[in-house]
Design a protein around this motif. Structure first.
Motif: not given
Length: 351
Positions: A126-133, A138-146, A209-216
């Motif tokens: 969630r922290g990464l998603v907030l600061v990334l575009p 960004s969701v896939t990158i954040a998922s990798f790091v998390a 995808v719960h973590g991608a909600r709001g992207l669209t």
């Protein structure tokens, strides 16, 4: 990282059981807000998929293998509360049916592999998603790091529990160094699997995808004092997602069955990270026989089936089916209770 019976003493195992039970209770309440008629079936599928992928040990070093823990994957796909429940269902099925992970250590395993991985990974995600575009990439990158960070975090949590209730006298600094070192490597595999899976689901059904909600969410413009959706010039409107996740569910089930029933035969036979560290450092000297060692599916094989490929494949298919049934049933009940609570709320308000 399935902790067997005998690694942790009875008092600490019981305390971990209390923590795990509390986490499950909180997650049952929280999952009511995360699940709806579309995502509840996906949650059962996520549990079955994680079960299947955990059978696919991959080599990480000489004589050592690793496997998916799944906390990050579950939390990102279906939400953190539901994610804890997914991992708890997987660990319960593995312990009871396949003698994988001690029965008295079930609380330890849920705490380490479920609660810690979900909390750490989802907070970081969630922290990464907030600061990334705000993009799917960004969701896939954040998922990798998390996912990468969640695995050594779980290894650290196990070491902390072992420091309090370990049954052998081994220097904790050596255990911590060995556990974190090997699980950083395992975390890379976890991160790749998580990123690829999340990316695949987002490509097909980002709305699920719960973590991608709001992207669209469309860009809003204020016109005449009112907010309206803005569509870029020349851009076609985004296609509406279909109402049913049936195709995704069927595809996921088939994938899980193929992985568990066929691909698992080619998994690494080397001990996983915890088993290797336990053998090297001597923390397995007081390990106890598993309470379900006589199960007809113990050690991921079907009793009395002599062909190894057939035995393992059948066990995998049975495990996926059982996990899917138990998980789907549990999430259906949670979803029904949410509906019942919503239905009674207006009546109470009118009273």
């Amino acid at each position: 990282m399935h902790v067997p019976d005998g690694f942790i003493n009875a008092p600490v195992s019981a305390a971990a059981g209390v923590v795990a039970a509390g986490a499950v209770a909180v997650s049952l309440r929280g999952a009511r807000k995360e699940l709806d008629e579309r995502t509840a079936p996906l949650a059962g599928l996520v549990a079955a998929f994680i079960f299947a992928v955990q059978m696919l040990n991959f080599p990480v070093a000489a004589g050592t293998s690793g496997h998916l823990l799944g906390g990050a994957l579950a939390a990102i796909l279906v939400g953190p509360y539901t994610g804890v429940l997914c991992i708890a269902v997987v660990l319960l099925m593995q312990g009871v049916l396949f003698a994988d992970g001690g029965l008295t250590a079930l609380g330890v395993n849920i705490t380490v592999m479920g609660v810690v991985t979900v909390v750490v990974s989802y907070a970081l995600f969630r922290g990464l998603v907030l600061v990334l575009p705000r993009t799917r990439r960004s969701v896939t990158i954040a998922s990798f790091v998390a996912a990468l960070v969640s695995v050594p975090a779980a290894a650290t949590a196990f070491t902390a529990i072992y420091a309090i209730g370990g049954t052998t006298d081994v220097p904790i600094s050596k255990v911590l160094t060995a556990m974190v070192g090997v699980h950083v490597l395992i975390g890379i595999g976890e991160a790749v699997i998580t990123m690829l899976t999340v990316g695949a689901v987002i490509a097909v059904r980002p709305d699920l995808v719960h973590g991608a909600r709001g992207l669209t969410a469309p860009l809003k413009l204020r016109v005449g004092g009112e907010l309206i959706d803005a569509t870029p010039v020349g851009a076609a409107p985004a296609p509406a997602a279909s109402g049913s996740p049936k195709k995704l569910w069927i595809g996921g089930v088939v994938t899980a069955l193929v992985l568990a029933g066929f691909v698992s035969f080619y998994a690494s036979a080397s001990p996983d990270g915890l088993e290797k560290v336990a053998a090297d450092k001597g923390i397995d000297s007081k390990v106890q026989p598993h309470g379900a060692a006589d199960s007809p599916l113990a050690d991921y094989g079907v009793k009395d089936v002599t062909n190894a490929r057939l035995s393992g494949g059948l066990a995998g298919v049975i495990g996926v089916a059982a996990t899917l049934a138990v998980g789907s049933g549990a999430f259906w009940v949670v979803r029904r209770r949410k509906g019942a609570a919503t239905a009674t709320a207006p009546a109470n308000a009118d009273a």
